[in-house]
Structure formats: C-alpha cells, structure tokens
Scaffold this motif. Sequence first.
Motif, PDB file in Angstrom:
ATOM      1  N   LEU A   1      10.595  15.407 -11.120  1.00  0.00           N
ATOM      2  CA  LEU A   1       9.529  16.562 -11.289  1.00  0.00           C
ATOM      3  C   LEU A   1       8.607  16.261 -12.309  1.00  0.00           C
ATOM      4  N   ASP A   2       8.882  15.068 -13.296  1.00  0.00           N
ATOM      5  CA  ASP A   2       8.009  15.186 -14.643  1.00  0.00           C
ATOM      6  C   ASP A   2       7.067  13.813 -14.419  1.00  0.00           C
ATOM      7  N   SER A   3       6.928  13.143 -13.142  1.00  0.00           N
ATOM      8  CA  SER A   3       5.958  12.116 -13.029  1.00  0.00           C
ATOM      9  C   SER A   3       5.572  12.321 -11.719  1.00  0.00           C
ATOM     10  N   LEU A   4       4.394  11.971 -11.399  1.00  0.00           N
ATOM     11  CA  LEU A   4       3.351  12.018 -10.124  1.00  0.00           C
ATOM     12  C   LEU A   4       3.899  10.758  -9.343  1.00  0.00           C
ATOM     13  N   LEU A   5       4.962  10.710  -8.543  1.00  0.00           N
ATOM     14  CA  LEU A   5       5.475   9.641  -7.821  1.00  0.00           C
ATOM     15  C   LEU A   5       5.707   9.780  -6.362  1.00  0.00           C
ATOM     16  N   GLY A   6       5.402   8.900  -5.660  1.00  0.00           N
ATOM     17  CA  GLY A   6       5.809   9.119  -4.135  1.00  0.00           C
ATOM     18  C   GLY A   6       7.259   9.025  -4.032  1.00  0.00           C
ATOM     19  N   LEU A   7       7.714   9.237  -2.945  1.00  0.00           N
ATOM     20  CA  LEU A   7       9.234   9.032  -2.756  1.00  0.00           C
ATOM     21  C   LEU A   7       9.715   7.664  -2.551  1.00  0.00           C
ATOM     22  N   LYS A   8       9.106   6.821  -2.080  1.00  0.00           N
ATOM     23  CA  LYS A   8       9.495   5.294  -2.314  1.00  0.00           C
ATOM     24  C   LYS A   8       9.782   4.888  -3.643  1.00  0.00           C
ATOM     25  N   GLU A   9       8.776   5.288  -4.798  1.00  0.00           N
ATOM     26  CA  GLU A   9       8.606   5.046  -5.953  1.00  0.00           C
ATOM     27  C   GLU A   9       9.905   5.815  -6.486  1.00  0.00           C
ATOM     28  N   THR A  10      10.031   7.334  -6.202  1.00  0.00           N
ATOM     29  CA  THR A  10      10.872   7.736  -6.996  1.00  0.00           C
ATOM     30  C   THR A  10      12.448   7.593  -6.592  1.00  0.00           C
ATOM     31  N   LEU A  11      12.725   7.025  -5.477  1.00  0.00           N
ATOM     32  CA  LEU A  11      14.001   6.430  -4.984  1.00  0.00           C
ATOM     33  C   LEU A  11      14.244   4.911  -5.076  1.00  0.00           C
ATOM     34  N   LYS A  12      13.286   4.356  -6.038  1.00  0.00           N
ATOM     35  CA  LYS A  12      13.704   2.755  -6.309  1.00  0.00           C
ATOM     36  C   LYS A  12      15.145   2.747  -6.614  1.00  0.00           C
ATOM     37  N   GLY A  13      15.792   1.922  -6.011  1.00  0.00           N
ATOM     38  CA  GLY A  13      17.143   1.564  -6.567  1.00  0.00           C
ATOM     39  C   GLY A  13      18.242   2.437  -5.677  1.00  0.00           C
ATOM     40  N   TYR A  14      17.635   3.253  -5.044  1.00  0.00           N
ATOM     41  CA  TYR A  14      18.599   4.163  -4.130  1.00  0.00           C
ATOM     42  C   TYR A  14      18.852   3.558  -2.808  1.00  0.00           C
ATOM     43  N   GLY A  15      17.675   2.424  -2.239  1.00  0.00           N
ATOM     44  CA  GLY A  15      18.007   2.152  -0.936  1.00  0.00           C
ATOM     45  C   GLY A  15      16.468   2.127  -0.293  1.00  0.00           C
ATOM     46  N   GLU A  16      16.623   1.506   0.815  1.00  0.00           N
ATOM     47  CA  GLU A  16      15.222   1.510   1.296  1.00  0.00           C
ATOM     48  C   GLU A  16      14.655   2.893   2.061  1.00  0.00           C
TER      49      GLU A  16
ATOM     50  N   ILE B   1       2.119   7.717   0.557  1.00  0.00           N
ATOM     51  CA  ILE B   1       0.639   7.740   0.879  1.00  0.00           C
ATOM     52  C   ILE B   1       0.162   7.927  -0.576  1.00  0.00           C
ATOM     53  N   PHE B   2       0.803   8.157  -1.723  1.00  0.00           N
ATOM     54  CA  PHE B   2       0.011   7.888  -2.864  1.00  0.00           C
ATOM     55  C   PHE B   2      -0.377   6.695  -3.288  1.00  0.00           C
ATOM     56  N   ALA B   3       0.432   5.771  -3.052  1.00  0.00           N
ATOM     57  CA  ALA B   3      -0.036   4.364  -3.327  1.00  0.00           C
ATOM     58  C   ALA B   3      -1.425   4.056  -2.445  1.00  0.00           C
ATOM     59  N   LEU B   4      -1.271   4.513  -1.113  1.00  0.00           N
ATOM     60  CA  LEU B   4      -2.492   4.312  -0.352  1.00  0.00           C
ATOM     61  C   LEU B   4      -3.748   4.890  -0.751  1.00  0.00           C
ATOM     62  N   ILE B   5      -3.725   6.036  -1.333  1.00  0.00           N
ATOM     63  CA  ILE B   5      -4.831   6.869  -1.825  1.00  0.00           C
ATOM     64  C   ILE B   5      -5.317   6.096  -3.009  1.00  0.00           C
ATOM     65  N   GLU B   6      -4.307   5.669  -3.902  1.00  0.00           N
ATOM     66  CA  GLU B   6      -4.943   4.856  -4.821  1.00  0.00           C
ATOM     67  C   GLU B   6      -5.686   3.651  -4.764  1.00  0.00           C
ATOM     68  N   GLU B   7      -5.176   2.877  -3.629  1.00  0.00           N
ATOM     69  CA  GLU B   7      -5.555   1.660  -3.265  1.00  0.00           C
ATOM     70  C   GLU B   7      -7.090   1.923  -2.700  1.00  0.00           C
ATOM     71  N   ILE B   8      -7.270   2.956  -1.858  1.00  0.00           N
ATOM     72  CA  ILE B   8      -8.441   3.130  -1.137  1.00  0.00           C
ATOM     73  C   ILE B   8      -9.399   3.770  -2.219  1.00  0.00           C
ATOM     74  N   ALA B   9      -9.121   4.828  -3.149  1.00  0.00           N
ATOM     75  CA  ALA B   9      -9.909   5.210  -4.099  1.00  0.00           C
ATOM     76  C   ALA B   9     -10.438   4.333  -5.158  1.00  0.00           C
ATOM     77  N   GLY B  10      -9.546   3.311  -5.407  1.00  0.00           N
ATOM     78  CA  GLY B  10      -9.659   2.306  -6.566  1.00  0.00           C
ATOM     79  C   GLY B  10      -9.488   2.846  -7.796  1.00  0.00           C
ATOM     80  N   GLY B  11      -8.529   3.643  -7.999  1.00  0.00           N
ATOM     81  CA  GLY B  11      -8.112   4.164  -9.327  1.00  0.00           C
ATOM     82  C   GLY B  11      -6.964   5.104  -9.213  1.00  0.00           C
ATOM     83  N   PRO B  12      -6.362   5.291 -10.356  1.00  0.00           N
ATOM     84  CA  PRO B  12      -5.069   6.037 -10.121  1.00  0.00           C
ATOM     85  C   PRO B  12      -5.330   7.676  -9.898  1.00  0.00           C
ATOM     86  N   LEU B  13      -4.202   8.393  -9.239  1.00  0.00           N
ATOM     87  CA  LEU B  13      -4.438   9.674  -9.101  1.00  0.00           C
ATOM     88  C   LEU B  13      -4.209  10.436 -10.510  1.00  0.00           C
TER      89      LEU B  13
END
Length: 259
Positions: A93-108, A176-188
């Motif tokens: 809850l202390d970082s603005l991450l998507g689920l795939k980023e959050t659960l990296k290392g737990y599985g696909e 979706i977070f990663a896609l937003i940043e790619e489209i917006a051209g900058g970080p959330l």
Amino acid sequence: MTSEPTPIRRHHAEGVRRHRADSARQVADVLRHQIHAGAFDSTLPGEQDLAAEFTVSRNTVRDALALLKDEGLIDRAPKVGTHVAQRKVDHGLDSLLGLKETLKGYGEVRNEVRIAAAVTPPPAVTRRLQLAPGSQAIYIERLRYLGDLPLSLDLTYLDPEVGAEIITRDLEHNDIFALIEEIAGGPLGSADLALEAITADAHSAATLQVPEGAPLMLLERLTRLDDNRPVDLEYIRMRGDRVTMRGSLIRDTTSWELT
C-alpha cells in the motif's frame, strides 16, 4: 434440589472463558503473521511447544489453531500434526504499483478482459475524473489471475483521451498503470485510496470462485498523472483469503507533543 451456581462463581467462569478466548486470538494473530512470512516450511510446532513459547495452556493453543483452521490457513489431523494449507500474497500500500508489479516473484499474473468499451459513467464517476457532464469514459472490467487462481475483479474507469488508446493495447498481459505511463509519456503522480472489508455478492462469488458471503477487500483508488489530472478510477475486489495488504508508515514528527 440442585442449587444454581452463585453469581461470583458464574462471573469467575465467564471471566476465565473470556481470558482464554482473548489469549487464543493473540496467539492466532502471531501465528498468522508467521505463516504468511514463511516462518514454517510446512509443519507448525506441536501444541506443547507452542504452549511453552506463548506461555499459555494447550487448550488455548488448540483454540488458536481452530481459528486458523476455520480461516483455511492450516490443516490438522491426529498423528499427522498441523500443516500450512496456504499462504497469502502481499499487496503493498506504500507504492503506486499495478498488480503485476506488486506480485512480481509470486508467479504469473494474467488478465481475463470481460469488458472494454466506451460508456457514459455514473455522475459520481464523472465528477471524480473531472469530466464534463454527459461525457463518456472508457470502462474496463478484468478478472485477474495469479497462476490459475482468480485473485481480483477489477472495475476501471479511465479518462477517455488516455483510455481510448489503452483499449487498443494488450490488456491481457499488462498492467493498466504501465500502459497509461507509456501513452502519457511520463510517470503517474499520486493516488487516493480507500480500503474496506465487504462480503462477496452472488456474482462476485461466482467470478472469484469463493462462497457467497465470503470476505473480500474492496480497494477504491483514484490515480492521477504527474500534473495532478485524474486519469484512472478503480474498484478492485480482492479475495480476503488470498491477499494481505501491507505498508510502511512514517510518523509525522510535528504532531508528537501532547495537547
């Protein structure tokens, strides 16, 4: 004729029962954390060892283990002992991450996209996204899996300018977070969130493969771009039996003095 117990004795017995129940909950809370932290490979210590470690009776330990068994965290059987049935995954809850980023290392993490379309959102959503009245937004509904386990049901409303581009991208394998940043051209930039406990309605229960009425966590999150413009409003239902929310907090040192 048998007389009723005196009030003093009855109150004493009730106090003993309450004390044991309180102690059992305290033991269960510590063991629950140890299970999720991986302190036990698969088998928990025996009742006698746990009673000595927590300085409680074996009956209290049995009550504590019964609580954890009811939660589905452990299995118990005579002559076999107590084993870890499942561990939850940590969601930060202390970082603005998507689920795939959050659960990296737990599985696909993969997404089953159920809806991706332009809609006229409810007025409350329009206001949160700071859209003009009557404007359309992009609505995306995804069932998100960790491996083969359905973990969350995500309902997302997006700013139409960004969202129209997002629904042309690979939503099955990307946050979706990663896609937003790619489209917006900058970080959330930042997000406001609220987390509450709810029970699974019939539709959510069937979708997430849990019993109707099972505990869920509902995360409402409004995310902004780095220019403070709201871009993403999400309502995320997560399985309470599979996810633990974690965060690190820092004390505001300007507010420590007593008033």
